[in-house]
Scaffold this motif. Structure first.
Motif, mmCIF file in Angstrom:
data_model
loop_
_atom_site.group_PDB
_atom_site.id
_atom_site.type_symbol
_atom_site.label_atom_id
_atom_site.label_comp_id
_atom_site.label_asym_id
_atom_site.label_seq_id
_atom_site.Cartn_x
_atom_site.Cartn_y
_atom_site.Cartn_z
ATOM 1 N N GLY A 219 111.642 -24.677 33.584
ATOM 2 C CA GLY A 219 111.172 -25.193 34.868
ATOM 3 C C GLY A 219 110.651 -26.607 34.790
ATOM 4 O O GLY A 219 110.853 -27.409 35.718
ATOM 5 N N ALA A 220 109.972 -26.969 33.690
ATOM 6 C CA ALA A 220 109.422 -28.316 33.567
ATOM 7 C C ALA A 220 110.536 -29.356 33.550
ATOM 8 O O ALA A 220 110.446 -30.408 34.204
ATOM 9 C CB ALA A 220 108.574 -28.420 32.303
ATOM 10 N N SER A 221 111.605 -29.085 32.810
ATOM 11 C CA SER A 221 112.701 -30.053 32.754
ATOM 12 C C SER A 221 113.497 -30.067 34.054
ATOM 13 O O SER A 221 114.065 -31.095 34.428
ATOM 14 C CB SER A 221 113.623 -29.762 31.569
ATOM 15 O OG SER A 221 114.330 -28.557 31.758
ATOM 16 N N THR A 222 113.553 -28.925 34.758
ATOM 17 C CA THR A 222 114.202 -28.905 36.066
ATOM 18 C C THR A 222 113.482 -29.838 37.026
ATOM 19 O O THR A 222 114.108 -30.620 37.756
ATOM 20 C CB THR A 222 114.221 -27.476 36.635
ATOM 21 O OG1 THR A 222 115.084 -26.672 35.823
ATOM 22 C CG2 THR A 222 114.721 -27.447 38.071
ATOM 23 N N ILE A 240 118.412 -29.070 44.548
ATOM 24 C CA ILE A 240 119.456 -28.741 43.574
ATOM 25 C C ILE A 240 119.228 -27.324 43.057
ATOM 26 O O ILE A 240 118.113 -26.801 43.074
ATOM 27 C CB ILE A 240 119.492 -29.711 42.377
ATOM 28 C CG1 ILE A 240 118.153 -29.715 41.619
ATOM 29 C CG2 ILE A 240 119.887 -31.113 42.816
ATOM 30 C CD1 ILE A 240 118.203 -30.462 40.289
ATOM 31 N N ASP A 241 120.309 -26.707 42.600
ATOM 32 C CA ASP A 241 120.249 -25.428 41.900
ATOM 33 C C ASP A 241 120.742 -25.644 40.476
ATOM 34 O O ASP A 241 121.689 -26.409 40.246
ATOM 35 C CB ASP A 241 121.116 -24.385 42.597
ATOM 36 C CG ASP A 241 120.531 -23.950 43.928
ATOM 37 O OD1 ASP A 241 119.468 -23.307 43.906
ATOM 38 O OD2 ASP A 241 121.128 -24.270 44.970
ATOM 39 N N ILE A 242 120.097 -24.967 39.549
ATOM 40 C CA ILE A 242 120.479 -25.070 38.144
ATOM 41 C C ILE A 242 120.756 -23.683 37.590
ATOM 42 O O ILE A 242 119.957 -22.759 37.774
ATOM 43 C CB ILE A 242 119.374 -25.764 37.320
ATOM 44 C CG1 ILE A 242 119.264 -27.239 37.728
ATOM 45 C CG2 ILE A 242 119.660 -25.639 35.825
ATOM 46 C CD1 ILE A 242 118.237 -28.030 36.958
ATOM 47 N N VAL A 243 121.906 -23.550 36.932
ATOM 48 C CA VAL A 243 122.236 -22.334 36.189
ATOM 49 C C VAL A 243 122.060 -22.672 34.713
ATOM 50 O O VAL A 243 122.637 -23.634 34.211
ATOM 51 C CB VAL A 243 123.676 -21.873 36.469
ATOM 52 C CG1 VAL A 243 124.019 -20.666 35.614
ATOM 53 C CG2 VAL A 243 123.857 -21.563 37.946
ATOM 54 N N GLN A 244 121.241 -21.900 34.038
ATOM 55 C CA GLN A 244 120.925 -22.159 32.632
ATOM 56 C C GLN A 244 120.990 -20.838 31.869
ATOM 57 O O GLN A 244 120.882 -19.758 32.445
ATOM 58 C CB GLN A 244 119.523 -22.778 32.533
ATOM 59 C CG GLN A 244 119.182 -23.354 31.173
ATOM 60 C CD GLN A 244 117.799 -23.990 31.147
ATOM 61 O OE1 GLN A 244 117.338 -24.513 32.164
ATOM 62 N NE2 GLN A 244 117.133 -23.960 30.019
ATOM 63 N N GLY A 245 121.185 -20.923 30.581
ATOM 64 C CA GLY A 245 121.175 -19.723 29.743
ATOM 65 C C GLY A 245 122.488 -18.974 29.665
ATOM 66 O O GLY A 245 122.591 -17.983 28.935
ATOM 67 N N LEU A 254 117.504 -21.495 38.706
ATOM 68 C CA LEU A 254 116.342 -22.273 39.116
ATOM 69 C C LEU A 254 116.705 -23.103 40.336
ATOM 70 O O LEU A 254 117.832 -23.625 40.439
ATOM 71 C CB LEU A 254 115.883 -23.203 37.995
ATOM 72 C CG LEU A 254 115.589 -22.570 36.628
ATOM 73 C CD1 LEU A 254 116.828 -22.612 35.720
ATOM 74 C CD2 LEU A 254 114.437 -23.297 35.932
ATOM 75 N N HIS A 255 115.776 -23.226 41.252
ATOM 76 C CA HIS A 255 115.980 -24.016 42.469
ATOM 77 C C HIS A 255 114.884 -25.069 42.539
ATOM 78 O O HIS A 255 113.704 -24.763 42.317
ATOM 79 C CB HIS A 255 115.928 -23.129 43.711
ATOM 80 C CG HIS A 255 116.115 -23.864 44.994
ATOM 81 N ND1 HIS A 255 117.357 -24.179 45.496
ATOM 82 C CD2 HIS A 255 115.205 -24.364 45.886
ATOM 83 C CE1 HIS A 255 117.220 -24.833 46.637
ATOM 84 N NE2 HIS A 255 115.928 -24.963 46.900
#
Length: 276
Positions: A219-222, A240-245, A254-255
């Motif tokens: 979350g911090a880097s997002t 933005i939306d992020i798909v990680q992992g 993450l949004h």
């Protein structure tokens, strides 16, 4: 005091980044918190104790304390909701004051944090070259629309935007070399990102500075990445939306909501699920 185990930024009932959460009347001393975090073994454990109308919070990885951790904050928000009910909680960190809010969503908790202020600056050619060599990339693998940069939203990161999902999937590095590099440069993680669309990113986050090869949700880097995209005028459309992992088999989502004011806090949200 029992340590809760909560996966933050889960994809529904699966995935997410596991975090430990310990809520007590007072915080243990730093050595004890470090020992507990090492025993828990997750990338971060959040420790919280009452402070005025809010909470004093510190974060520890298995090997070191970090100034801010997004996924552990979301996990802490879920723990506070389960204990005190839906609401917004004020958190005092080592270097900032933030909030986390949450509400029950079936068996899970939907939570959102307001990050510390953001900032960014270009990375030096020497730092970029060393980072590319560490991960086995070349300059041709970078996306020129998102130049490498040092980014911040409560913790310092280096972002390298790649020009293909294939390059992102191929990420590999020596963890000891990565730890030396990140600790020397004061980096909590390196953000490797690929923009599938202007509003959908895929990311990987090596976290060797904390003794962890890779984080499945950060979350911090997002927040820091979202702030940087705002700084460079990226067409993010306010979120933005992020798909990680995914490449770890721990798909996380993450949004980030991005206000227009430069340097202002980023709202990062997602789902948290109890692990046991």
């Amino acid at each position: 005091m029992a340590v809760l185990k909560i996966a933050a930024f889960s994809d529904g009932d699966v995935g997410g980044n596991p975090a430990g959460v310990l809520i007590g009347e007072i915080l243990p001393d730093a050595a004890e918190m470090q020992s507990i975090a090492a025993e828990v073994g997750f990338s971060e454990t959040a420790f919280a104790a009452p402070l005025g109308d809010g909470w004093r919070v510190r974060y520890f990885s298995p090997e070191s304390e970090v100034p801010f951790c997004g996924h552990a904050t979301i996990a802490l928000g879920a723990a506070l909701v389960r204990q005190f009910g839906d609401g917004t909680f004020v958190l005092t960190l080592n270097q900032a004051s933030i909030t986390v809010e949450g509400f029950r969503d079936g068996e899970n908790v939907a939570a959102a944090l307001q990050s510390p202020p953001t900032r960014s600056k270009p990375a030096s050619p020497e730092l970029i070259a060393e980072a590319l060599a560490l991960f086995g990339y070349a300059a041709r693998d970078l996306d020129p629309k998102i130049p490498p940069a040092l980014i911040h939203a409560g913790a310092d990161h280096l972002v390298l935007a790649l020009n293909s999902r294939k390059a992102l999937a191929a990420m590999s590095y020596d963890q000891k070399d990565g730890q030396v590099f990140m600790r020397r440069e004061g980096l909590v993680t390196v953000v490797l990102a690929y923009a599938e669309t202007p509003r959908l990113f895929h990311a990987r986050n090596p976290f060797a500075s904390g003794g962890v090869y890779e984080d499945p949700a950060t979350g911090a880097s997002t927040a820091a990445l979202a702030g940087y995209l705002r700084d460079i005028g990226w067409p993010h459309g306010s979120a933005i939306d992020i798909v990680q992992g995914e490449d770890m088999g721990m798909r996380s989502r993450l949004h980030a909501d991005i206000p227009t004011q430069p340097g202002s806090s980023i709202r990062v949200s997602g789902t948290a699920r109890m692990m046991e």
